[in-house]
Design an enzyme around this catalytic site. Structure first.
Site, PDB file in Angstrom:
ATOM      1  CB  THR A  95      36.638 -71.965   0.559  1.00  0.00           C
ATOM      2  OG1 THR A  95      35.615 -72.958   0.535  1.00  0.00           O
ATOM      3  CG2 THR A  95      36.999 -71.671   2.010  1.00  0.00           C
ATOM      4  CE  LYS A 170      34.327 -75.045   3.297  1.00  0.00           C
ATOM      5  NZ  LYS A 170      34.712 -74.989   1.912  1.00  0.00           N
ATOM      6  CE  LYS A 238      41.911 -71.929  -0.003  1.00  0.00           C
ATOM      7  NZ  LYS A 238      40.420 -71.926  -0.154  1.00  0.00           N
TER       8      LYS A 238
END
Length: 290
Positions: A95, A170, A238
Site C-alpha cells: 500500500t 486502496k 500512514k
C-alpha cells in the site's frame, strides 16, 4: 508457476504460504532472513537479495510496509531493478501512494520489465484464507497472466486501468475504514460512559443497517482492551496520511478523515503503533469514573 515473494510481514507471510499450499514454487526474501524459516519448512526457497529473487523468477511479488520500503527494495543496491529485464514481471502489492507506484513502474519498464500494482483490501485473516480483494492497475496483459496468482490470494480482483489507480482506490478504502473505526470507538465509549452495556450496542449494530464484519470482529476484543495486530495501527495512520495528501491534491475536503488521523497519531504517541488499528479506541475513550 514459479513466483518470487519479497516481504514477509503479517500479510506477506500469509500470502506466500497460500501460494505454497496451492502448488506454486515460491522463492522468498525478507530483510530479516529468519522470517523465511517457516516458509522454507513448507517448501519455499530463499533468495539472498531482492535482485537474486528476480533473477530466478519470471514473476516477483512485493508486499512491503510503506512507500520508503517499496522504493528501497526496488532501487537500492541488490534491489529489484538490478535484475529486471525483458521477460521479467514485477507486481507490487504494497500500500503506497500513486506517485510511488508510478516511480517504481517507470523504473521497471525502463529496464524492459513489466509492472503491475496490486494493493489489497483485507488484513491478516483474509490473507490467511485467500480472501483478499485485489486492486490492480497497470499493464492489462500482465494482469491477465497474474489471474492464477490472484485467484489463490483473493476472492475478487479488480483491474482499475492506469498505474496509480490501484494505489488511490486502496487509500480511499482505508481512509473510510479508519474513519469508521474512530466513529465506532466513540460510540462504544459513549455507550459505556452513559451507563449502557457496550456489548448490547454490538448486538444492536449487528442487527441493523450498519452491521459489518469489522465491528463484529473487532468489537468484543476492543471491549477487553485487547488488540492483536491484524493490521498494525502505524500502517493505518500512514494510510490516513497518504489519503489526506490525495485529498489535498484533488481539493477534496475531508474533515472526518482529518479528525480520525489525529486520533491515530495520538494512539501512536501512546506507544500503540504495533497494536491492531482498533487500538485507536485507547486514544478515544476517556478515563473511567468510579
Amino acid at each position: 508457476m514459479e513466483v518470487g515473494f519479497l516481504g514477509l510481514g503479517i500479510m506477506g507471510k500469509a500470502m506466500a504460504m497460500n501460494l505454497l499450499r496451492n502448488g506454486f514454487k515460491v522463492t522468498v526474501w525478507n530483510r530479516t532472513l529468519s522470517k523465511c524459516d517457516e516458509l522454507v519448512e513448507h517448501g519455499a526457497t530463499v533468495g539472498e537479495t531482492p535482485a537474486a529473487v528476480v533473477r530466478k523468477c519470471k514473476y516477483t511479488i512485493a508486499m512491503l510496509s510503506d512507500p520508503s520500503a517499496a522504493i528501497s527494495v526496488a532501487f537500492e543496491k541488490d534491489g529489484v531493478l538490478e535484475e529486471i529485464c525483458n521477460g521479467k514481471c514485477y507486481i507490487d502489492m504494497s500500500t503506497v501512494d500513486a506517485e510511488t507506484s508510478v516511480k517504481i513502474s517507470e523504473g521497471v519498464t525502463s529496464k524492459g520489465g513489466r509492472f503491475l500494482e496490486g494493493p489489497v483490501s483485507g488484513s491478516k485473516k483474509p490473507a490467511e484464507d485467500g480472501q483478499l480483494i485485489i486492486l490492480a492497475a497497470g499493464e492489462k496483459g500482465l494482469y491477465d497472466e497474474a489471474i492464477p496468482i490472484f485467484d489463490v490470494l483473493g476472492k475478487k480482483s479488480f483491474f482499475l486501468g492506469q498505474i496509480g489507480n490501484g494505489a488511490k482506490m486502496k487509500l480511499v478504502v482505508n481512509m473510510i475504514m479508519g474513519s469508521m473505526m474512530n466513529a465506532f470507538s466513540e460510540g462504544l465509549d459513549l455507550a459505556d460512559s452513559s451507563g449502557l452495556d457496550p456489548r448490547t450496542l454490538l448486538d444492536v449494530l449487528d442487527l441493523g443497517a450498519m452491521a459489518n464484519p469489522m465491528f463484529k470482529m473487532k468489537g468484543p476484543s476492543m471491549l477487553q482492551s485487547n488488540y492483536p495486530p491484524a493490521f498494525p495501527l502505524k500502517h493505518q495512520q500512514k494510510d490516513m496520511r497518504l489519503a489526506l495528501a490525495l485529498g489535498d491534491e484533488n481539493a477534496v475536503s475531508m474533515p472526518v478523515a482529518a479528525a480520525a488521523n489525529e486520533a491515530f497519531k495520538k494512539a501512536r504517541s501512546m506507544g500503540l503503533g504495533d497494536q491492531d488499528f482498533s487500538a485507536v479506541h485507547e486514544a478515544i475513550k476517556g478515563p473511567k469514573h468510579p
